[in-house]
Design a protein around this motif. Structure first.
Motif, PDB file in Angstrom:
ATOM      1  N   VAL A  22       0.838  -1.203   0.000  1.00 36.21           N
ATOM      2  CA  VAL A  22       0.000   0.000   0.000  1.00 36.21           C
ATOM      3  C   VAL A  22       0.874   1.254   0.000  1.00 36.21           C
ATOM      4  N   VAL A  23       1.922   1.248   0.808  1.00 30.42           N
ATOM      5  CA  VAL A  23       2.833   2.397   0.883  1.00 30.42           C
ATOM      6  C   VAL A  23       3.521   2.624  -0.464  1.00 30.42           C
ATOM      7  N   VAL A  24       3.999   1.563  -1.090  1.00 29.21           N
ATOM      8  CA  VAL A  24       4.664   1.700  -2.390  1.00 29.21           C
ATOM      9  C   VAL A  24       3.683   2.223  -3.434  1.00 29.21           C
ATOM     10  N   CYS A  25       2.462   1.711  -3.427  1.00 26.82           N
ATOM     11  CA  CYS A  25       1.452   2.205  -4.378  1.00 26.82           C
ATOM     12  C   CYS A  25       1.148   3.680  -4.137  1.00 26.82           C
ATOM     13  N   PHE A  26       1.078   4.098  -2.873  1.00 27.32           N
ATOM     14  CA  PHE A  26       0.849   5.511  -2.573  1.00 27.32           C
ATOM     15  C   PHE A  26       1.966   6.372  -3.155  1.00 27.32           C
ATOM     16  N   GLY A  33       1.819  12.144  -9.808  1.00 29.12           N
ATOM     17  CA  GLY A  33       1.138  13.426  -9.671  1.00 29.12           C
ATOM     18  C   GLY A  33      -0.331  13.312  -9.333  1.00 29.12           C
ATOM     19  N   ALA A  34      -0.805  12.135  -9.007  1.00 28.16           N
ATOM     20  CA  ALA A  34      -2.223  11.941  -8.687  1.00 28.16           C
ATOM     21  C   ALA A  34      -2.575  12.418  -7.284  1.00 28.16           C
ATOM     22  N   THR A  35      -1.594  12.516  -6.403  1.00 30.56           N
ATOM     23  CA  THR A  35      -1.803  12.996  -5.036  1.00 30.56           C
ATOM     24  C   THR A  35      -0.524  13.672  -4.561  1.00 30.56           C
ATOM     25  N   THR A  36      -0.538  14.178  -3.333  1.00 28.61           N
ATOM     26  CA  THR A  36       0.654  14.827  -2.782  1.00 28.61           C
ATOM     27  C   THR A  36       1.098  14.098  -1.524  1.00 28.61           C
TER      28      THR A  36
END
Length: 129
Positions: A22-26, A33-36
């Motif tokens: 999950v962390v790697v996907c985040f 650039g989909a989130t910060t």
């Protein structure tokens, strides 16, 4: 290599492996650039846990990565040293909890060091107009 793979995908370390995925996907989403990286800062305050001063995502990433590494390393070590049996099985179940506690202490230390580090900003050379 097989021992590490079995340790990473076996019970109970699979829970930490899933959290690491999950962390790697985040962070892949952040890179795309989909989130910060600071997207969760308004939602959680880690100061009571001793990890305030850096973005929540950085603290959580550090915690999960350290806990996963400690857990996989310890279980891999146990596979080679401890004789198979019920005591080894109970010890394997306790390893991820101990790894989380050690990782929490190390994360607190690293967060304090990161928080104290001076932020250096590069000045861009001005272009002649």
């Amino acid at each position: 290599m097989r021992t590490v793979l079995v340790a990473a995908t076996g019970l109970p370390t699979i829970v930490l492996t899933a959290a690491l995925v999950v962390v790697v996907c985040f962070w892949l989403l952040v890179a795309a650039g989909a989130t910060t990286a600071g997207s969760f800062d308004a939602d959680a305050d880690l100061a009571p846990w001793g990890m305030g001063g850096v973005p929540v995502t950085v603290a959580f990433t550090t915690l999960i990565a350290l806990a996963w590494g400690l857990s996989v390393g310890t279980i891999s070590l146990l596979a080679g040293l401890a004789p198979a049996g019920p005591a080894e099985g109970l010890l394997r179940m306790a390893v991820p909890f101990g790894a989380l506690l050690v990782a929490w202490r190390l994360t607190r230390l690293l967060v304090r060091l990161l928080h104290r580090a001076p932020v250096r900003r590069r000045r861009l050379p001005s272009s002649p107009v």
